[in-house]
Design an enzyme around this catalytic site. Sequence first.
Site, PDB file in Angstrom:
ATOM      1  N   LEU A  60     -18.404  63.866 -24.836  1.00 23.82           N
ATOM      2  CA  LEU A  60     -18.169  65.308 -24.982  1.00 23.82           C
ATOM      3  C   LEU A  60     -16.732  65.655 -24.622  1.00 23.82           C
ATOM      4  O   LEU A  60     -16.067  66.442 -25.314  1.00 23.82           O
ATOM      5  CB  LEU A  60     -19.140  66.091 -24.094  1.00 23.82           C
ATOM      6  CG  LEU A  60     -20.621  66.016 -24.441  1.00 23.82           C
ATOM      7  CD1 LEU A  60     -21.458  66.699 -23.361  1.00 23.82           C
ATOM      8  CD2 LEU A  60     -20.909  66.631 -25.800  1.00 23.82           C
ATOM      9  N   MET A  61     -16.234  65.087 -23.540  1.00 19.81           N
ATOM     10  CA  MET A  61     -14.881  65.397 -23.076  1.00 19.81           C
ATOM     11  C   MET A  61     -13.814  64.851 -24.017  1.00 19.81           C
ATOM     12  O   MET A  61     -12.753  65.463 -24.193  1.00 19.81           O
ATOM     13  CB  MET A  61     -14.670  64.821 -21.673  1.00 19.81           C
ATOM     14  CG  MET A  61     -15.522  65.449 -20.595  1.00 19.81           C
ATOM     15  SD  MET A  61     -15.409  64.574 -19.009  1.00 19.81           S
ATOM     16  CE  MET A  61     -13.716  64.955 -18.531  1.00 19.81           C
ATOM     17  N   THR A  89     -14.050  64.228 -27.306  1.00 25.12           N
ATOM     18  CA  THR A  89     -14.084  64.728 -28.679  1.00 25.12           C
ATOM     19  C   THR A  89     -13.000  65.783 -28.904  1.00 25.12           C
ATOM     20  O   THR A  89     -12.818  66.667 -28.078  1.00 25.12           O
ATOM     21  CB  THR A  89     -15.471  65.322 -28.984  1.00 25.12           C
ATOM     22  OG1 THR A  89     -16.469  64.306 -28.800  1.00 25.12           O
ATOM     23  CG2 THR A  89     -15.548  65.818 -30.427  1.00 25.12           C
ATOM     24  N   ASP A  98      -7.777  74.416 -23.571  1.00 22.38           N
ATOM     25  CA  ASP A  98      -6.978  75.291 -22.713  1.00 22.38           C
ATOM     26  C   ASP A  98      -5.499  75.147 -23.033  1.00 22.38           C
ATOM     27  O   ASP A  98      -4.860  74.176 -22.640  1.00 22.38           O
ATOM     28  CB  ASP A  98      -7.225  74.958 -21.239  1.00 22.38           C
ATOM     29  CG  ASP A  98      -6.442  75.864 -20.299  1.00 22.38           C
ATOM     30  OD1 ASP A  98      -5.990  76.938 -20.764  1.00 22.38           O
ATOM     31  OD2 ASP A  98      -6.292  75.501 -19.125  1.00 22.38           O
ATOM     32  N   LYS A 101       0.992  76.451 -21.542  1.00 26.45           N
ATOM     33  CA  LYS A 101       1.338  75.168 -20.943  1.00 26.45           C
ATOM     34  C   LYS A 101       2.477  74.503 -21.715  1.00 26.45           C
ATOM     35  O   LYS A 101       2.755  74.848 -22.869  1.00 26.45           O
ATOM     36  CB  LYS A 101       0.123  74.232 -20.970  1.00 26.45           C
ATOM     37  CG  LYS A 101      -1.067  74.674 -20.156  1.00 26.45           C
ATOM     38  CD  LYS A 101      -2.216  73.697 -20.330  1.00 26.45           C
ATOM     39  CE  LYS A 101      -3.464  74.122 -19.566  1.00 26.45           C
ATOM     40  NZ  LYS A 101      -3.286  74.026 -18.109  1.00 26.45           N
ATOM     41  N   ASP A 107     -11.001  70.171 -20.800  1.00 24.02           N
ATOM     42  CA  ASP A 107     -11.037  71.146 -19.710  1.00 24.02           C
ATOM     43  C   ASP A 107     -12.437  71.718 -19.517  1.00 24.02           C
ATOM     44  O   ASP A 107     -12.648  72.570 -18.662  1.00 24.02           O
ATOM     45  CB  ASP A 107     -10.033  72.267 -19.980  1.00 24.02           C
ATOM     46  CG  ASP A 107      -9.531  72.917 -18.700  1.00 24.02           C
ATOM     47  OD1 ASP A 107      -9.599  72.262 -17.639  1.00 24.02           O
ATOM     48  OD2 ASP A 107      -9.095  74.079 -18.748  1.00 24.02           O
ATOM     49  N   ASP A 159      -3.195  81.066 -17.237  1.00 31.52           N
ATOM     50  CA  ASP A 159      -3.561  79.653 -17.186  1.00 31.52           C
ATOM     51  C   ASP A 159      -4.453  79.341 -15.997  1.00 31.52           C
ATOM     52  O   ASP A 159      -4.902  78.205 -15.838  1.00 31.52           O
ATOM     53  CB  ASP A 159      -2.299  78.783 -17.147  1.00 31.52           C
ATOM     54  CG  ASP A 159      -2.596  77.320 -17.449  1.00 31.52           C
ATOM     55  OD1 ASP A 159      -3.621  77.048 -18.106  1.00 31.52           O
ATOM     56  OD2 ASP A 159      -1.805  76.450 -17.036  1.00 31.52           O
ATOM     57  N   ARG A 217     -11.242  79.801 -13.151  1.00 36.50           N
ATOM     58  CA  ARG A 217     -11.862  80.590 -12.085  1.00 36.50           C
ATOM     59  C   ARG A 217     -12.395  81.916 -12.597  1.00 36.50           C
ATOM     60  O   ARG A 217     -13.344  82.466 -12.046  1.00 36.50           O
ATOM     61  CB  ARG A 217     -10.859  80.786 -10.951  1.00 36.50           C
ATOM     62  CG  ARG A 217      -9.619  81.575 -11.304  1.00 36.50           C
ATOM     63  CD  ARG A 217      -8.475  81.348 -10.339  1.00 36.50           C
ATOM     64  NE  ARG A 217      -7.901  80.013 -10.479  1.00 36.50           N
ATOM     65  CZ  ARG A 217      -6.891  79.554  -9.761  1.00 36.50           C
ATOM     66  NH1 ARG A 217      -6.328  80.313  -8.826  1.00 36.50           N
ATOM     67  NH2 ARG A 217      -6.427  78.338  -9.945  1.00 36.50           N
TER      68      ARG A 217
END
Length: 512
Positions: free
Chosen positions: A198-199, A201, A280, A287, A298, A357, A361
């Site tokens: 998943l991460m 892909t 992100d 970034k 992310d 960024d 949170r």
Amino acid sequence: MAIFRVLLARYSCVVSRGRSYSSMSELRGLVLGAYASENEKVNRLTPFGQKFNDQVTSGKLLEQINVAGPLKVGQTRLLWNSSPKYPIVAVAGLGDAAAWDVLDGLDGVRENVRIAAGAGVKALTAEKVAHVDVEDFGGQAEAAAEGATLAAYRFQEYKKLEARKTVAKVSLAQECSGADDFRRGEVVARAQNWSRLLMETPANLMTPTIFAEEVTKKLSPLGVQVVAHDKAWAQGLGMESFLSVSKGSDEPPVFLEMTYQGAAADQKPLCLVGKGITFDSGGISIKAASKMDEMRADMGGGSVVVGTIAALAELKAKVNVKGLVPLCENLPNGRANKPGDVVRAMNGKSICIDNTDAEGRLILADALCYAERFSPRYIVDLATLTGAIRVALGFCVTGAFSTSDELYSHLAGAGAKTGDRVWRMPIFKHYNTNMTDYSGYDINNLGKVSGAGSCTAAAFLREFVPKSVPWMHLDIAGVMNGCDDQPYLVEKGMTGRPVRTIVEFIHREAAL
């Protein structure tokens, strides 16, 4: 007589005891373990390995591997034509568990088994062996399954079929003890591999909607209820903080809610909350271009949450779990959050967004508020939250912030067993004051002072945790990728850590 080779040539055809193999993928290989301390001149096989050496190779296996001296941990040697069943055997070094520094805080026996099992699988798959049996390494079948299964993983979904590498099918060797332990290790390692997938892909192929669909396909057959809430649902609950991040993208946000009922209905659930930013860019506070592609992962916290629930469901763990993953992208279009914007979270607190960024949170705040509805026994949130945790702890440690000594104690014990280092970080009231001492709004998403970025991020989250509920925040940015402390994660890239540790933590806390 067996033929031992340290340096291997490539063969298009292998003949073993009269049987011809047109391709290496037809072969079945075996992984055995051998101990050797720093001062020893020869190798000592495990009980299963010694039995194989004596009964199958008439002592030739040990004789041959000793030719080149003692094996270091993770070092392998291959033996060809040792038996009809196993034309190729990898003997992997287990080293000396006593060599681990006590300050590492890890179970050196288990970790060396993972390293050895993974090294054996790596050596055999390099020879295109697709069926690998692994021994139990002296009663450590669970760790053997973990190391072997994690080492077998490959991310190659988008390569041409003919260009893909061999992916070994891993099994416990017959006549080995610990079948149940091996299955448990295999289940949790497969769950971690799913989180890795998943991460890893690409973000265009793992949008919030696709992530929710993949999770539904995986978890629903395991008896987990999965509900993908839409934007209108989140608006109805006042999740303005979460939705403000999603405004910058044309991809619709999804709030994923999962329910695993493994215990009695009257037992309070534990709650796992995972950050789900599927890409992100940083938003308006954009970034740098270098390595921005890594921000496809992310949503690592969300991936760990769903991987953990998958493992618990497959193991039929006797606990109730509520999983929450707010999913969206953080991109800079004309509707995106701007520095200085003020939004309200679900609990009514106003938030000034000084840096777009610091978006993780913002989405977690509403998820933590929502968790209160389920009266959880405790809450654990996981997020690739700050680069600051990498500065503090490097690339092989999860930073843990907890209001409960008991929860952290269980986590530390779990990490010692699974090989995932964790380190407790401070959550002093001082950090909360830096985030909340403003006259025009309740809280700032960046805070007044520079430094201690992971601590101030945790302080921000603490403002949204339900009162009197034990809570632990895990900043997993340092173990997202780039780790070199676990050589059995052969495939470089996203790690899926710490899925196995959270599964073990839950079992320990619930005394299962």
